[in-house]
Design a protein around this motif. Structure first.
Motif, PDB file in Angstrom:
ATOM      1  N   LEU A  67      44.870   4.474  -4.720  1.00 14.70           N
ATOM      2  CA  LEU A  67      45.725   4.546  -3.536  1.00 14.70           C
ATOM      3  C   LEU A  67      45.920   3.132  -3.003  1.00 14.70           C
ATOM      4  CD1 LEU A  67      47.075   6.032  -1.090  1.00 14.70           C
ATOM      5  CD2 LEU A  67      44.779   6.158  -0.075  1.00 14.70           C
ATOM      6  N   VAL A  68      47.183   2.755  -2.754  1.00 11.77           N
ATOM      7  CA  VAL A  68      47.487   1.437  -2.204  1.00 11.77           C
ATOM      8  C   VAL A  68      48.271   1.611  -0.905  1.00 11.77           C
ATOM      9  CG1 VAL A  68      48.806  -0.697  -2.529  1.00 11.77           C
ATOM     10  CG2 VAL A  68      47.466   0.245  -4.425  1.00 11.77           C
ATOM     11  N   GLU A  94      49.613   9.941 -11.001  1.00 14.15           N
ATOM     12  CA  GLU A  94      48.418  10.383 -10.288  1.00 14.15           C
ATOM     13  C   GLU A  94      48.025   9.443  -9.152  1.00 14.15           C
ATOM     14  OE1 GLU A  94      45.319  10.949 -13.113  1.00 14.15           O
ATOM     15  OE2 GLU A  94      46.246  12.712 -14.033  1.00 14.15           O
ATOM     16  N   ASN A  95      48.679   8.270  -9.069  1.00 16.13           N
ATOM     17  CA  ASN A  95      48.360   7.316  -8.011  1.00 16.13           C
ATOM     18  C   ASN A  95      49.337   7.447  -6.847  1.00 16.13           C
ATOM     19  OD1 ASN A  95      46.348   6.459  -9.683  1.00 16.13           O
ATOM     20  ND2 ASN A  95      47.161   4.404 -10.030  1.00 16.13           N
ATOM     21  N   ARG A  96      48.983   6.859  -5.715  1.00 14.80           N
ATOM     22  CA  ARG A  96      49.809   6.955  -4.522  1.00 14.80           C
ATOM     23  C   ARG A  96      49.959   5.592  -3.851  1.00 14.80           C
ATOM     24  NH1 ARG A  96      50.534  10.822  -6.890  1.00 14.80           N
ATOM     25  NH2 ARG A  96      50.361  13.025  -6.264  1.00 14.80           N
ATOM     26  N   VAL A  97      51.132   5.370  -3.260  1.00 17.33           N
ATOM     27  CA  VAL A  97      51.402   4.175  -2.464  1.00 17.33           C
ATOM     28  C   VAL A  97      51.970   4.632  -1.123  1.00 17.33           C
ATOM     29  CG1 VAL A  97      52.663   1.997  -2.284  1.00 17.33           C
ATOM     30  CG2 VAL A  97      51.874   2.790  -4.528  1.00 17.33           C
ATOM     31  N   ASP A 224      43.893  11.157   8.184  1.00 20.43           N
ATOM     32  CA  ASP A 224      44.515  12.474   8.077  1.00 20.43           C
ATOM     33  C   ASP A 224      45.009  12.729   6.653  1.00 20.43           C
ATOM     34  OD1 ASP A 224      45.774  14.948   9.313  1.00 20.43           O
ATOM     35  OD2 ASP A 224      47.564  13.936   8.532  1.00 20.43           O
ATOM     36  N   TYR A 225      45.599  11.704   6.038  1.00 18.47           N
ATOM     37  CA  TYR A 225      46.119  11.845   4.669  1.00 18.47           C
ATOM     38  C   TYR A 225      44.986  12.204   3.699  1.00 18.47           C
ATOM     39  CZ  TYR A 225      48.313  10.695   0.207  1.00 18.47           C
ATOM     40  OH  TYR A 225      48.790  10.757  -1.081  1.00 18.47           O
ATOM     41  N   LEU A 226      43.870  11.529   3.805  1.00 17.71           N
ATOM     42  CA  LEU A 226      42.761  11.781   2.883  1.00 17.71           C
ATOM     43  C   LEU A 226      42.153  13.166   3.097  1.00 17.71           C
ATOM     44  CD1 LEU A 226      41.080   8.258   2.909  1.00 17.71           C
ATOM     45  CD2 LEU A 226      42.450   9.282   1.082  1.00 17.71           C
ATOM     46  N   LEU A 227      42.167  13.652   4.325  1.00 23.29           N
ATOM     47  CA  LEU A 227      41.695  15.012   4.589  1.00 23.29           C
ATOM     48  C   LEU A 227      42.628  16.039   3.954  1.00 23.29           C
ATOM     49  CD1 LEU A 227      40.604  14.727   8.333  1.00 23.29           C
ATOM     50  CD2 LEU A 227      39.112  15.075   6.355  1.00 23.29           C
ATOM     51  N   ARG A 228      43.933  15.731   3.960  1.00 23.43           N
ATOM     52  CA  ARG A 228      44.924  16.659   3.403  1.00 23.43           C
ATOM     53  C   ARG A 228      45.070  16.525   1.895  1.00 23.43           C
ATOM     54  NH1 ARG A 228      49.632  15.415   4.509  1.00 23.43           N
ATOM     55  NH2 ARG A 228      49.402  13.499   5.734  1.00 23.43           N
ATOM     56  N   HIS A 229      44.552  15.435   1.331  1.00 22.62           N
ATOM     57  CA  HIS A 229      44.689  15.199  -0.112  1.00 22.62           C
ATOM     58  C   HIS A 229      43.318  14.895  -0.726  1.00 22.62           C
ATOM     59  CE1 HIS A 229      49.114  15.167  -0.145  1.00 22.62           C
ATOM     60  NE2 HIS A 229      49.013  14.608   1.042  1.00 22.62           N
ATOM     61  N   PRO A 230      42.464  15.919  -0.824  1.00 26.65           N
ATOM     62  CA  PRO A 230      41.126  15.699  -1.386  1.00 26.65           C
ATOM     63  C   PRO A 230      41.165  15.238  -2.838  1.00 26.65           C
ATOM     64  CG  PRO A 230      41.599  18.049  -1.147  1.00 26.65           C
ATOM     65  CD  PRO A 230      42.678  17.325  -0.432  1.00 26.65           C
ATOM     66  N   GLU A 231      42.261  15.519  -3.535  1.00 25.10           N
ATOM     67  CA  GLU A 231      42.372  15.068  -4.928  1.00 25.10           C
ATOM     68  C   GLU A 231      42.457  13.545  -5.012  1.00 25.10           C
ATOM     69  OE1 GLU A 231      46.618  15.295  -3.551  1.00 25.10           O
ATOM     70  OE2 GLU A 231      44.737  16.374  -3.178  1.00 25.10           O
ATOM     71  N   ILE A 236      38.145   7.912  -4.725  1.00 21.87           N
ATOM     72  CA  ILE A 236      37.873   6.652  -4.035  1.00 21.87           C
ATOM     73  C   ILE A 236      36.377   6.358  -4.034  1.00 21.87           C
ATOM     74  CG2 ILE A 236      38.051   5.392  -1.848  1.00 21.87           C
ATOM     75  CD1 ILE A 236      40.511   7.139  -1.223  1.00 21.87           C
ATOM     76  N   ASP A 237      36.031   5.144  -4.386  1.00 21.66           N
ATOM     77  CA  ASP A 237      34.647   4.698  -4.411  1.00 21.66           C
ATOM     78  C   ASP A 237      34.082   4.632  -2.995  1.00 21.66           C
ATOM     79  OD1 ASP A 237      32.356   3.248  -5.914  1.00 21.66           O
ATOM     80  OD2 ASP A 237      32.855   1.871  -4.279  1.00 21.66           O
TER      81      ASP A 237
END
Length: 275
Positions: A67-68, A94-97, A224-231, A236-237
């Motif tokens: 994720l960037v 599979e990646n997101r920006v 909020d984004y990470l809560l909605r996108h657990p995948e 993420i390390d």
């Protein structure tokens, strides 16, 4: 394999966003990449900003970032949509920006009582009209006035933002935006460099006008984004490492970075990015 959250900017400004993100989400690892060797982006064409941004994003993907965050208003305005709609789907599905404009547009209307917002940004961000367009999607009744501030970033990056000489240009751009617009009650700092000018801006800001910077907004939106996108969150390390890279001179980056990030950092120079 898990990797860090990538945070990108054309230079130092994104460190103000990184600071807010790391404070709100301390449990993740982060990689910051500043394209200082080719900064500033503000006056460059859409094509050039897109090419530079995409080149840097690919480098960050190669370092393992799933994720960037484009912590740069100019890159968000001129490159984000093309990267999301074209390159990611083709090369990195599979990646997101993500950028900084949309989360800001989603919330800025909540700050104004009069329904009138002023936007202070670089020429590139202002010319793109990204803020009026995006804000209208969420707050169609909010009026948006824009003002480009082309000398603010050079003042900041040359450590002149606290000098007496900076006062003239701070007052000049504020006056140009607010003259004849008494209804404006909210000012958005639509450049991640600009928080360093807040003490100066406050000196010339009329009473009753609220000043909004983006760091806390973007950090909240990312949470909020990470809560909605657990995948994505699961990739993420979480060893809480922080790395800093620049296409410019590493000692110079380290010297300037502390003013933006609030603490000393160690940077690594990355070569091979042609102007």
């Amino acid at each position: 394999m898990k990797g860090p959250i990538g945070i990108f900017d054309s230079g130092y400004g994104g460190l103000t966003v990184f600071k807010s993100i790391a404070a709100r989400l301390p449990g993740y690892s982060y990689l910051y990449f500043g394209d200082n060797g080719r900064a500033p982006y503000g006056d460059r064409s859409f094509e050039t900003v897109y090419l530079y941004t995409w080149e840097c994003v690919q480098w960050m993907f190669a370092q393992g970032c799933p994720l960037v965050i484009l912590a740069c208003n100019t890159a968000s305005a001129k490159a984000l949509r093309s990267i999301q709609q074209n390159e990611l789907q083709t090369y990195y599905p599979e990646n997101r920006v993500l950028g900084v404009i949309r989360p800001t547009a989603e919330t800025i209307g909540n700050f104004t009582q009069t329904g009138s917002v002023g936007v202070l940004g670089t020429r590139g961000t202002v010319r793109s009209a990204s803020y009026p367009i995006e804000i209208a999607k969420f707050f169609p009744d909010v009026a948006v006035s824009q003002q480009s501030c082309p000398l603010w970033v050079p003042l900041i990056e040359n450590n002149e933002h606290e000098s007496a000489g900076a006062d003239y240009f701070v007052k000049k751009y504020l006056d140009e935006l607010l003259d004849g617009r008494p209804e404006i009650d909210t000012l958005l700092l639509a450049c991640t460099h600009y928080p360093l000018l807040i003490p100066k801006i406050d000196q010339y800001l009329p009473a009753g006008i609220r000043l909004v910077s983006q760091g806390a907004i973007v950090a909240s939106s990312l949470e909020d984004y990470l809560l909605r996108h657990p995948e994505i969150a699961s990739r993420i390390d979480c060893s809480m490492q922080q790395q800093f890279f620049t296409t410019g001179d590493a000692p110079s980056f380290e010297e300037h970075a502390s003013a933006f990030f609030g603490q000393a950092i160690h940077a690594i120079a990355v070569n091979g990015f042609k102007k």
